[in-house]
Design an enzyme around this catalytic site. Structure first.
Site, PDB file in Angstrom:
ATOM      1  N   HIS A 107       5.674   6.257  11.373  1.00 33.22           N
ATOM      2  CA  HIS A 107       4.640   5.401   9.745  1.00 33.22           C
ATOM      3  C   HIS A 107       3.572   6.978  10.279  1.00 33.22           C
ATOM      4  O   HIS A 107       3.013   7.189   9.699  1.00 33.22           O
ATOM      5  CB  HIS A 107       3.912   4.791   9.920  1.00 33.22           C
ATOM      6  CG  HIS A 107       4.102   4.126   8.926  1.00 33.22           C
ATOM      7  ND1 HIS A 107       4.077   4.793   7.438  1.00 33.22           N
ATOM      8  CD2 HIS A 107       3.406   3.130   8.316  1.00 33.22           C
ATOM      9  CE1 HIS A 107       3.249   4.032   6.540  1.00 33.22           C
ATOM     10  NE2 HIS A 107       3.095   3.111   6.824  1.00 33.22           N
ATOM     11  N   LYS A 134      25.366  -4.034  -1.600  1.00 35.85           N
ATOM     12  CA  LYS A 134      26.936  -4.080  -2.056  1.00 35.85           C
ATOM     13  C   LYS A 134      27.742  -3.456  -0.787  1.00 35.85           C
ATOM     14  O   LYS A 134      28.886  -3.144  -0.853  1.00 35.85           O
ATOM     15  CB  LYS A 134      27.151  -3.016  -2.838  1.00 35.85           C
ATOM     16  CG  LYS A 134      26.405  -3.976  -4.600  1.00 35.85           C
ATOM     17  CD  LYS A 134      27.031  -3.239  -5.490  1.00 35.85           C
ATOM     18  CE  LYS A 134      26.868  -3.438  -7.046  1.00 35.85           C
ATOM     19  NZ  LYS A 134      27.051  -2.198  -7.779  1.00 35.85           N
ATOM     20  N   ARG A 180       0.821  -0.908  -0.041  1.00 31.47           N
ATOM     21  CA  ARG A 180      -0.310  -0.072  -0.153  1.00 31.47           C
ATOM     22  C   ARG A 180       1.058   1.474   0.059  1.00 31.47           C
ATOM     23  O   ARG A 180       0.825   2.612  -1.029  1.00 31.47           O
ATOM     24  CB  ARG A 180      -0.946   0.299   1.017  1.00 31.47           C
ATOM     25  CG  ARG A 180      -2.053  -0.492   1.137  1.00 31.47           C
ATOM     26  CD  ARG A 180      -2.213  -1.078   2.326  1.00 31.47           C
ATOM     27  NE  ARG A 180      -1.557  -2.435   2.836  1.00 31.47           N
ATOM     28  CZ  ARG A 180      -1.617  -3.615   2.919  1.00 31.47           C
ATOM     29  NH1 ARG A 180      -2.745  -3.619   1.515  1.00 31.47           N
ATOM     30  NH2 ARG A 180      -1.167  -4.117   2.791  1.00 31.47           N
ATOM     31  N   THR A 181       2.236   0.840   0.988  1.00 34.17           N
ATOM     32  CA  THR A 181       2.756   2.645   1.012  1.00 34.17           C
ATOM     33  C   THR A 181       3.359   3.102  -0.104  1.00 34.17           C
ATOM     34  O   THR A 181       3.341   3.822  -1.063  1.00 34.17           O
ATOM     35  CB  THR A 181       3.539   2.365   2.518  1.00 34.17           C
ATOM     36  OG1 THR A 181       2.815   2.266   3.847  1.00 34.17           O
ATOM     37  CG2 THR A 181       4.439   4.288   2.788  1.00 34.17           C
ATOM     38  N   ARG A 215      11.448   4.089   3.031  1.00 32.06           N
ATOM     39  CA  ARG A 215      10.978   3.217   4.246  1.00 32.06           C
ATOM     40  C   ARG A 215      12.203   2.442   4.309  1.00 32.06           C
ATOM     41  O   ARG A 215      12.849   1.579   3.558  1.00 32.06           O
ATOM     42  CB  ARG A 215      10.366   2.161   3.821  1.00 32.06           C
ATOM     43  CG  ARG A 215      10.291   0.807   4.645  1.00 32.06           C
ATOM     44  CD  ARG A 215       8.713   0.101   4.348  1.00 32.06           C
ATOM     45  NE  ARG A 215       7.642   1.145   4.664  1.00 32.06           N
ATOM     46  CZ  ARG A 215       5.939   0.578   4.660  1.00 32.06           C
ATOM     47  NH1 ARG A 215       6.272  -1.244   4.318  1.00 32.06           N
ATOM     48  NH2 ARG A 215       4.749   1.086   4.712  1.00 32.06           N
TER      49      ARG A 215
HETATM   50  C1  NCD Z   1       1.946  -0.869   8.223  1.00 37.65           C
HETATM   51  C2  NCD Z   1       3.655  -0.737   8.369  1.00 37.65           C
HETATM   52  O1  NCD Z   1       3.900  -1.096   7.587  1.00 37.65           O
HETATM   53  O2  NCD Z   1       3.828  -0.794   9.568  1.00 37.65           O
HETATM   54  N1  NCD Z   1       1.469  -1.143   6.817  1.00 37.65           N
HETATM   55  C3  NCD Z   1       1.324  -0.222   6.290  1.00 37.65           C
HETATM   56  O3  NCD Z   1       2.033   0.486   5.674  1.00 37.65           O
HETATM   57  N2  NCD Z   1       0.009   0.468   5.915  1.00 37.65           N
HETATM   58  C4  NCD Z   1       1.595  -1.927   9.455  1.00 37.65           C
HETATM   59  C5  NCD Z   1       1.492  -3.176   9.500  1.00 37.65           C
HETATM   60  O4  NCD Z   1       2.576  -3.947   8.600  1.00 37.65           O
HETATM   61  O5  NCD Z   1       0.980  -4.431   9.886  1.00 37.65           O
END
Ligand code: NCD
Length: 305
Positions: free
Chosen positions: A129, A80, A51-52, A101
């Site tokens: 997040h 590397k 999703r993100t 991320r």
């Molecule tokens: C969340 C995350 O990555 O922290 N997912 C997301 O970005 N929607 C929640 C999760 O992974 O449980």
């Protein structure tokens, strides 16, 4: 130049403006369709995501911009031995904004120190997040009409669940929020969240183990996945993963207007039979995520529409 590393990098007024912009984009998408023409977003994902990452990419595409990046650290030069700092300096030559991320807490902060373009934290380890929080706030705002005066229950893995930490931090700055933290003792909300955020403001919260006992008082139930990848041993994960399973029977004592949120992905913690309950909001939440990320990209790139 602004980054978004922690949700407190944005003032409450700025968050409210992002929500208003996201709602305007939902109503008038054509107005924004070329707003980022000629701009590029890089998505640097050193950790899995569906999703993100895709919502960031969809957000930039719907603003008329372009995207580049990687979704697996193994295919980048990190494999590397390149440092995050070097990677980000390189990407700053190619892109106008970066969404990143990383499994290590603080990595996006380190990246922002050397980046020559805005950096957005798209999740750092078990820490924060902030763009999921913007998604959650937009969802609550759309469902309730306001971000004040409600009781929210966070249920599941409150220790490693980074979305929980950021959302608590954001909501602590709105009026009249009561927090109920529902978890097994091993997965309680970290002390630093209580000591740095809730206690100094004297905010009301309780820590409980029973989802059923808390249910009748909740206006929002924020379910979370037990974060398998952050456990040190598999036996603990297996023991704790099914502590809470929300099903229609457990919802019988919930308020009719309660809303169920979940950042997704879901594993076992909400049965599929809950999806058709009008209180289930997690798929609407996904849809909202793209619009609030569009609003954030516009803000950080200082694009006026
Ligand atoms: C969340 C995350 O990555 O922290 N997912 C997301 O970005 N929607 C929640 C999760 O992974 O449980």
């Amino acid at each position: 130049m602004r980054h978004l590393i922690d949700i407190t990098d944005l003032s409450v007024q700025e968050i409210d403006e992002l929500i208003a912009t996201a709602e305007d984009i939902m109503e008038h998408p054509d107005k924004y369709a070329e707003a980022c023409h000629g701009k590029k977003l890089a998505t640097l994902f050193f950790e899995p995501s569906t999703r993100t990452r895709l919502s960031f990419e969809a957000a930039m595409l719907d603003l008329g911009g372009k995207t580049l990046g990687f979704s697996d650290a193994a295919t980048s030069s990190a494999s590397k031995g390149e440092t995050v700092g070097d990677t980000v300096q390189v990407i700053s030559c190619y892109a106008d904004i970066i969404a990143m991320r990383h499994p290590k807490e603080g990595a996006p902060y380190a990246a922002a120190q050397v980046a020559r373009v805005p950096v957005i934290n798209a999740g750092d380890g078990g820490h924060n997040h902030p763009t999921q929080t913007l998604t959650d706030l937009l969802t609550i705002h759309r469902e309730r009409g306001s971000l004040e005066n409600f009781t929210i229950g966070f249920c599941g893995d409150l220790k490693f669940g980074r979305t929980v930490h950021s959302l608590v931090s954001a909501l602590s700055r709105y009026q009249g929020i009561r927090f109920v933290f529902i978890s097994p003792p091993e997965l309680r909300i970290p002390d630093y969240v209580k000591e740095n955020t809730l206690d100094p403001l004297g905010l009301p919260y309780e820590e409980v183990e029973s989802m059923e006992e808390s249910m009748p008082q909740l206006d929002i139930l924020y379910m979370t996945r037990v974060q398998k990848e952050r456990f040190f041993n598999e036996a603990d994960y297996l023991r704790l993963r099914d502590t809470y399973i929300l099903d229609p029977a457990k919802l019988q004592t919930a308020k009719p207007e309660m809303r169920i949120l979940h950042p997704l992905p879901r594993v076992n913690e909400i049965t599929v039979s809950v999806d058709k309950d009008p209180r289930a909001c997690y798929f609407k939440q996904v849809a909202n995520g793209k619009f609030v990320r569009m609003a954030l990209i516009l803000k950080l790139l200082e694009v006026r529409v």
